[in-house]
Design a protein around this motif. Structure first.
Motif, short mmCIF file in Angstrom:
data_model
loop_
_atom_site.label_atom_id
_atom_site.label_comp_id
_atom_site.label_asym_id
_atom_site.label_seq_id
_atom_site.Cartn_x
_atom_site.Cartn_y
_atom_site.Cartn_z
N LYS A 46 0.74 -1.28 0.13
CA LYS A 46 -0.04 0.02 0.03
C LYS A 46 0.93 1.15 0.03
CE LYS A 46 -3.49 0.09 2.95
NZ LYS A 46 -4.36 -0.11 4.06
N LEU A 47 1.98 0.98 0.72
CA LEU A 47 2.88 2.54 0.84
C LEU A 47 3.85 2.87 -0.28
CD1 LEU A 47 3.77 2.15 4.70
CD2 LEU A 47 1.89 3.75 3.66
N THR A 111 7.75 7.24 1.53
CA THR A 111 7.37 6.27 0.71
C THR A 111 6.73 7.00 -0.64
OG1 THR A 111 4.99 7.32 1.56
CG2 THR A 111 6.16 5.52 2.78
N HIS A 112 5.79 6.26 -1.53
CA HIS A 112 5.35 6.60 -2.64
C HIS A 112 4.79 8.09 -2.47
CE1 HIS A 112 2.81 6.82 -6.31
NE2 HIS A 112 3.45 6.14 -6.76
N ALA A 113 4.16 8.41 -1.44
CA ALA A 113 3.18 9.52 -1.50
C ALA A 113 4.34 10.53 -1.54
CB ALA A 113 2.55 9.58 -0.06
N ALA A 172 10.20 -10.59 14.90
CA ALA A 172 9.71 -9.47 13.95
C ALA A 172 8.12 -9.51 13.90
CB ALA A 172 9.95 -10.00 12.56
N ASN A 173 7.49 -10.49 14.14
CA ASN A 173 6.10 -10.84 14.24
C ASN A 173 5.56 -10.05 15.55
OD1 ASN A 173 4.53 -12.23 11.99
ND2 ASN A 173 6.40 -13.40 12.29
N GLY A 174 6.25 -10.18 16.79
CA GLY A 174 6.09 -10.03 18.01
C GLY A 174 6.23 -8.25 17.94
N VAL A 175 7.14 -7.63 17.53
CA VAL A 175 7.40 -6.23 17.41
C VAL A 175 6.06 -5.66 16.41
CG1 VAL A 175 8.94 -4.37 16.34
CG2 VAL A 175 9.67 -6.15 18.00
N LEU A 176 5.79 -6.14 15.63
CA LEU A 176 4.90 -5.52 14.28
C LEU A 176 3.55 -5.84 15.08
CD1 LEU A 176 6.27 -6.72 10.80
CD2 LEU A 176 6.08 -4.42 11.79
N THR A 177 3.31 -6.67 15.72
CA THR A 177 2.00 -7.11 16.47
C THR A 177 1.64 -6.08 17.49
OG1 THR A 177 1.92 -9.58 15.74
CG2 THR A 177 0.47 -8.61 17.43
N LEU A 178 2.73 -6.04 18.37
CA LEU A 178 2.71 -4.90 19.41
C LEU A 178 2.39 -3.54 19.02
CD1 LEU A 178 3.09 -4.48 22.44
CD2 LEU A 178 5.53 -4.00 22.09
N LEU A 179 3.15 -3.15 18.02
CA LEU A 179 3.05 -1.95 17.61
C LEU A 179 1.51 -1.57 16.98
CD1 LEU A 179 6.49 -1.46 15.60
CD2 LEU A 179 5.66 -0.20 17.70
N GLU A 189 0.38 2.81 9.82
CA GLU A 189 0.77 3.25 8.53
C GLU A 189 1.45 4.47 8.24
OE1 GLU A 189 -2.99 3.02 6.23
OE2 GLU A 189 -3.22 0.86 6.78
N SER A 190 1.50 5.37 9.01
CA SER A 190 1.97 6.68 8.90
C SER A 190 3.72 6.42 9.33
CB SER A 190 1.66 7.60 9.74
OG SER A 190 2.51 8.89 9.62
N TRP A 191 3.77 5.70 10.55
CA TRP A 191 5.24 5.84 11.08
C TRP A 191 5.32 4.66 11.79
CZ3 TRP A 191 5.42 5.67 16.35
CH2 TRP A 191 4.06 6.28 17.13
N GLY A 192 4.40 3.98 12.46
CA GLY A 192 4.57 2.93 13.51
C GLY A 192 5.48 1.72 12.92
N TRP A 193 5.26 1.24 11.45
CA TRP A 193 5.71 0.07 10.89
C TRP A 193 7.41 0.77 10.85
CZ3 TRP A 193 8.66 1.22 6.48
CH2 TRP A 193 8.45 2.25 5.91
N ARG A 194 7.83 1.79 10.85
CA ARG A 194 9.22 2.09 10.96
C ARG A 194 10.02 1.90 11.98
NH1 ARG A 194 10.11 5.62 6.54
NH2 ARG A 194 8.33 6.63 5.41
N VAL A 195 9.19 1.76 13.09
CA VAL A 195 9.98 1.49 14.53
C VAL A 195 10.70 0.11 14.21
CG1 VAL A 195 9.73 1.17 16.71
CG2 VAL A 195 8.46 3.08 15.66
#
Length: 446
Positions: A46-47, A111-113, A172-179, A189-195
């Motif tokens: 998406k990004l 990102t693309h935007a 990786a899954n744990g960090v992304l799930t927690l975020l 979608e704005s900045w959380g995934w970057r962490v």
């Protein structure tokens, strides 16, 4: 000063450090790789590849996932050769830095935007760099622990590097799930995934600290002292040990495909076909990865006591059958069924992956082991893990049936069975007896 005469008895402190350095390094690098893999199935399309067609967007994201695998042979060629010429330790510092820095930069990439198509180009370049680093990491990490340990227990000691993928996937899954849990959808979608990508910097520093404290492996030091390092390791692998290389490639394909199916594609299948929450798939993968942390070394140790080839044959057969059980289970849309299916698949993967490092490295003579193992690992990745998500997505889209996906896994399992059948019949731990090291290539049992 008297030279060490056997590789079987390093001091316990060096052995513990080598095991920890191998484990932590591969965990970091597979955390980096897994963060991208999970993100490509959930957010990166998406990004960076916006499209009104969700499936097309996912395909494009998986294309950059494949780039990471396609880059691995370059890492295997470059760092594998250097590992047999310069040593295991030096090369592993370079691979750790390359992968970690690339992952950190993905975390700050516009990102693309903000950048349009250039964002996708830069993402592919960084993904390529990740792949080069991982391509050089595996062979060295395996040798780092196994060449310090007793060669008669190679299955266990070499499994240190094998624990990296499930440990990295779990993190990786744990960090992304927690975020995703603590942030709103817009924030994630704005900045959380970057962490998740930026956190790799902390782990790089820890991995470097461990590796810089290590000495070179006893086997490589003895080869260097005797002047028996290869002058052209790449050429020698292809000309003197081609059967070992083919064997190593084939026995990796099915585990790679199975892992891609049940840690990456399963998330897309659940959201697009079963219309189940992606969080449930992520949780199932995390549980399965948790079990693998213990199953990998356990199966590695068992392969030292029992016939390694027989264990691998069993794993390949189970890999061929399991998808035909999983997809009907998944069609019930039961969360419990998904957990059973994914955990079962990852247990089968552990049965293959735990002994795999020892099985591949013992195909090659000690003097060509870094180059040969790295090439087998990386070239297999192209035919296995690199194309698997793309093939799964294309088959599901074209036939609209899980059966063709399961048949593809069965086909790859047959390739792995062939690899096992042409492999060396028994390990040869005496090759690591430093007094016996020679320039002769590994013999192949008839």
């Amino acid at each position: 000063m008297t030279e060490t005469t056997t590789a079987q008895a390093p001091d316990k402190k060096s052995l513990t450090r080598a095991f920890a350095a191998s484990l932590s390094g591969t965990t970091l690098e597979y955390y980096d790789f897994a963060v991208y893999s999970v993100a490509s199935a959930t957010i990166l399309g998406k990004l960076f590849f916006p499209s009104t067609d969700e499936l097309a967007s996912t395909m494009l994201a998986f294309s950059t996932y494949a780039v990471g695998y396609a880059a691995r042979p370059l890492g295997g060629f470059i760092f594998g050769r250097l590992g047999d010429l310069l040593g295991r330790k030096q090369v592993l510092v370079f691979t750790l830095l390359l992968t970690g820095i690339s992952t950190f930069l993905i975390g700050v990439l516009p990102t693309h935007a903000a950048m349009g198509g250039m964002a996708a180009v830069l993402l592919v370049i960084l993904r390529f760099a990740q792949g080069v680093g991982v391509g050089g990491e595996w062979g060295g990490a395996v040798l780092l622990s196994s060449e310090f340990g007793d060669p008669k227990k190679r299955g266990f000691w070499a499994s240190a590097a094998q624990i990296g993928p499930p440990a990295g996937t779990l993190l990786a899954n744990g960090v992304l799930t927690l975020l995703a849990a603590v942030l709103t959808t817009a924030q994630f979608e704005s900045w959380g995934w970057r962490v998740a990508f930026l956190l790799s910097a902390v782990m790089v520093l820890f991995g470097l600290w461990l590796r810089m404290k290590l000495e070179e492996t006893p086997v490589f030091k003895e080869l260097a002292a005797k002047g028996e390092k290869p002058k052209a390791p790449l050429k020698e692998v292809f000309t003197k040990e081609p059967r070992a290389l083919i064997t190593g490639i084939l026995i990796r394909i099915a585990p790679d495909v199975l892992y891609s199916l049940f840690t990456v594609f399963v998330l897309t299948y659940m959201t697009t076909k079963l219309h189940m929450p992606k969080s449930q798939g992520t949780i199932a993968v995390m549980i399965g990865s948790g079990f693998q942390l213990f199953l990998m070394p356990a199966f590695g140790a068992l392969s030292d006591r029992f016939n390694r080839r027989s264990m691998y044959l069993l794993g390949a057969i189970l890999a061929a059958v399991w998808p035909f059980l999983f997809f009907p289970l998944a069609s019930t849309k039961s969360f419990a069924a998904i957990i059973v299916g994914v955990v079962g698949a990852l247990a089968i993967h552990a049965l293959l992956y735990g002994p795999q490092a020892a099985m591949i490295t013992e195909q090659f003579s000690p003097r060509l082991r870094f180059t040969g193992s790295s090439l087998a690992y990386t070239l297999a990745g192209i035919f296995g893990g690199a194309v698997a998500p793309l093939v799964f997505t294309a088959l599901l889209s074209g036939f609209n049936s899980w059966v063709i996906v399961a048949l593809y896994v069965t086909f790859t399992a047959l390739l792995t069975l062939i690899g096992v059948l042409i492999s060396r019949k028994e390990p040869h731990p005496e090759e690591d007896n430093l007094e016996a090291l020679s320039t002769a290539p590994a013999t192949v049992d008839a």
